[in-house]
Design an enzyme around this catalytic site. Structure first.
Site, mmCIF file in Angstrom:
data_model
loop_
_atom_site.group_PDB
_atom_site.id
_atom_site.type_symbol
_atom_site.label_atom_id
_atom_site.label_comp_id
_atom_site.label_asym_id
_atom_site.label_seq_id
_atom_site.Cartn_x
_atom_site.Cartn_y
_atom_site.Cartn_z
ATOM 1 N N ASP A 90 1.688 6.641 8.765
ATOM 2 C CA ASP A 90 2.015 5.229 8.908
ATOM 3 C C ASP A 90 1.999 4.797 10.376
ATOM 4 O O ASP A 90 2.601 5.467 11.224
ATOM 5 C CB ASP A 90 3.433 5.030 8.343
ATOM 6 C CG ASP A 90 3.819 3.574 8.216
ATOM 7 O OD1 ASP A 90 3.219 2.878 7.395
ATOM 8 O OD2 ASP A 90 4.746 3.137 8.939
ATOM 9 N N GLU A 95 -3.263 5.343 9.287
ATOM 10 C CA GLU A 95 -3.325 3.887 9.073
ATOM 11 C C GLU A 95 -3.531 3.237 10.447
ATOM 12 O O GLU A 95 -2.689 2.474 10.921
ATOM 13 C CB GLU A 95 -2.010 3.408 8.448
ATOM 14 C CG GLU A 95 -2.032 1.976 7.986
ATOM 15 C CD GLU A 95 -0.663 1.307 8.058
ATOM 16 O OE1 GLU A 95 0.219 1.776 8.792
ATOM 17 O OE2 GLU A 95 -0.495 0.285 7.381
HETATM 18 C C1 BGC Z 1 3.272 0.222 5.875
HETATM 19 C C2 BGC Z 1 4.145 -0.930 5.530
HETATM 20 C C3 BGC Z 1 5.412 -0.820 6.377
HETATM 21 C C4 BGC Z 1 5.064 -0.707 7.876
HETATM 22 C C5 BGC Z 1 6.232 -0.235 8.660
HETATM 23 C C6 BGC Z 1 2.949 -0.126 7.304
HETATM 24 O O1 BGC Z 1 1.795 -0.206 7.759
HETATM 25 O O2 BGC Z 1 2.114 0.330 5.081
HETATM 26 O O3 BGC Z 1 4.422 -1.030 4.179
HETATM 27 O O4 BGC Z 1 6.184 -1.964 6.192
HETATM 28 O O5 BGC Z 1 4.036 0.200 8.099
HETATM 29 O O6 BGC Z 1 6.496 1.097 8.373
#
Ligand code: BGC
Length: 530
Positions: free
Chosen positions: A200, A262
């Site tokens: 993340d 991500e």
């Molecule tokens: C996750 C979200 C989350 C954020 C903070 C993101 O990119 O996919 O759902 O709210 O990171 O952790």
């Protein structure tokens, strides 16, 4: 082992499970790990290769689990570590790999590290785990991605930084102790047998030295826009050595463990730096998800994707939906009153056209599934689930909703629990009790899985057919070339090995000059050629 086995992540179709909303075994209205285990057979029959689970670790659930208070335990909402082991063993026995979500940019404010930091004094080693600063005003102009300032003040006068909710303090990744702690967390889950991680917000972990102001105050909380100077809170070079060490740890385990970042980094040539051979295996191609669904935009994105990822020897990882954006069956359902789809629809938006949206969404998915590379699917898209403006404010839990006083409705719309058996109860078989942490819209009984199973032409059977064909023709490991004579302002066509894929973006019938090719509006066809 053949190549497809060896590089499984290069071609894999990975299905995202949002544990809160997939299946609920204990009937409390919140999905759980035993629920997932009980429904894994249905994912096997869908034809996917792997699952990715959004966070199920201990958490006060201020951001639906993306606020972790213990990285090495399961939140009681979802079950126990034994439940996790059973789920993992069942998935493996079905030949499904399992990726789990790791949230390293921030912890929950209820994590022991943060509690210790708050209890300790300014300047202490405990505070060095996070970004604490003195001052009468916030230390800089950064804003939270969920709205409001990115700094919150403790009673002793120090401020701490949080790029998301105030309950999600950002870790200080300059601190070797933080780095070591996360390497232990990786090993904890790898030892348990997970096949890898979805990481993340990896691009948020490094912060520019001295935490300077964002150069553009208007943009200080809005992530990043291509072409702008690199903001001080995103994509700092300092993070890359961390991921190289993580990669070495993954590589030291048998069985090709993989990690997907991500990394919301653009242009794609920058994103590709995250998937160099010794860093992440994959990163989500969000450029594809964000591209307007037109022949011109999609062609450009695909060309840039192959060029950028190809240059570093990585696959592209295509994605159309996830738990943070409006489902593509609604995004593509005509005008819903806004240009951005980062939040779902609310009472002030128009209801997207469900029929048109679904037609376009399935066609878009088919167009995408023919491409070489890996693909992420989001739970419920195989049922064609739409979003609804009717989700009432009292149910909304996304912190974005509260932090913007309802101005942005947030992401709850794509997180509504799945309908499994039509009309068996109020939650359409999400559990035995009918309870549901977010109520399903009335239309969900029409999308339940049991109504679609075995029904030719249903969204579910279309997904199954395409996934089986994709596997049979080894499309994920395939080749790509445009078929220019079939490309126009409203159509795109490409060849992947023996498969010709044509998509009609237009609202009119598409017919080739020789009459051999005929496509309805918003349709994709797959033609196998010898
Ligand atoms: C996750 C979200 C989350 C954020 C903070 C993101 O990119 O996919 O759902 O709210 O990171 O952790």
């Amino acid at each position: 082992m053949d190549q497809a086995q060896l590089d499984w992540w290069r071609s894999a179709v990975i299905y995202q499970i949002y544990p809160r909303s997939f299946a609920d075994a204990n009937g409390d209205g919140m999905g759980d790990l035993p629920g997932i285990t009980s429904r894994l057979g249905s994912l096997k029959s869908l034809g996917i290769d792997a699952i990715w689970l959004s966070p199920f670790m201990r958490s006060p659930q201020k951001d639906a689990g993306y606020d972790v208070s213990d990285y090495c335990d399961v939140d009681p909402l979802f079950g126990t570590l034994d439940d996790f082991d059973r789920m993992l063993a069942t998935a493996h026995s079905l030949g499904l790999r399992v990726l789990i979500d790791l949230v390293p940019n921030h912890t929950s404010d209820q994590h022991e590290w943060f509690k210790r930091a708050v209890a300790a004094s300014p300047g202490s080693p405990e505070r060095e785990f996070y970004h604490f600063r003195d001052g009468d005003t916030p230390p800089n102009n950064w804003q939270s991605m969920f709205g409001g300032p990115a700094w919150t003040r403790l009673p002793d006068g120090q401020w701490y930084c949080h790029l998301f909710d105030s309950s999600q303090p950002d870790l200080n990744w300059e601190n070797p102790k933080v780095q070591e702690a996360f390497e232990d967390i990786l090993r904890f889950w790898l030892d348990r047998g997970v096949d890898g991680f979805r990481v993340d917000q990896p691009h948020a972990m490094g912060k520019a030295a001295g935490l300077p102001d964002h150069p553009d105050v208007e943009r200080a909380g809005a992530g990043f826009i291509e072409g702008e100077p690199s903001p001080p809170m995103w994509f700092q070079e300092s993070v890359h050595p961390i991921f190289r060490r993580w990669r070495a740890i993954l590589d030291s385990y048998p069985g090709e463990r993989a990690m997907c970042g991500e990394a919301y980094v653009l242009p794609l040539s920058f994103m590709a730096l995250w998937v160099r051979p010794d860093e992440f295996h994959q990163t989500f191609n969000f450029r594809y998800l964000d591209s307007p669904w037109t022949a011109k935009d999609i062609r450009k994105t695909i060309d840039e994707s192959f060029a950028a990822f190809g240059a570093v020897g990585a696959p592209s990882t295509w994605v159309l939906s996830n738990h943070d954006v409006m489902r593509h069956a609604s995004r593509m359902g005509g005008d819903f009153g806004r240009t951005t789809a980062s939040d779902g629809v609310g009472p002030n938006d128009k209801q997207p056209d469900a029929e048109l949206g679904l037609k376009r969404a399935v066609a878009a998915t088919l167009f995408t599934l023919g491409l070489p590379g890996s693909m992420y699917l989001y739970q419920g898209e195989e049922l064609g689930l739409p979003e609804h403006t009717t989700l009432a404010p009292e149910f909304r839990q996304d912190p974005t909703f509260a932090r913007t006083n309802g101005e942005r409705v947030g992401r709850d719309g794509c997180r509504v629990p799945l309908p499994w058996e039509s009309n068996v109860n109020e939650s359409n078989g999400f559990n035995q009790t009918g309870k549901s942490w977010l109520p399903q819209p009335a239309s969900y009984s029409n999308y339940a899985r049991d109504l679609q199973e075995g029904v030719e032409g249903s969204t579910l059977e279309t997904y199954k057919w395409a996934l089986a064909k994709r596997k049979e023709l080894n499309l994920g490991h395939g080749t790509f070339e445009w078929v220019n004579e079939l490309c126009s302002d409203t159509s795109l066509a490409y060849r992947n090995g023996s498969l010709l894929v044509i998509h009609n973006f237009g609202d009119d019938v598409l017919e080739s000059e020789n009459g051999l090719i005929h496509l309805e509006a918003n349709q994709t066809v797959w033609l196998e050629q010898s």
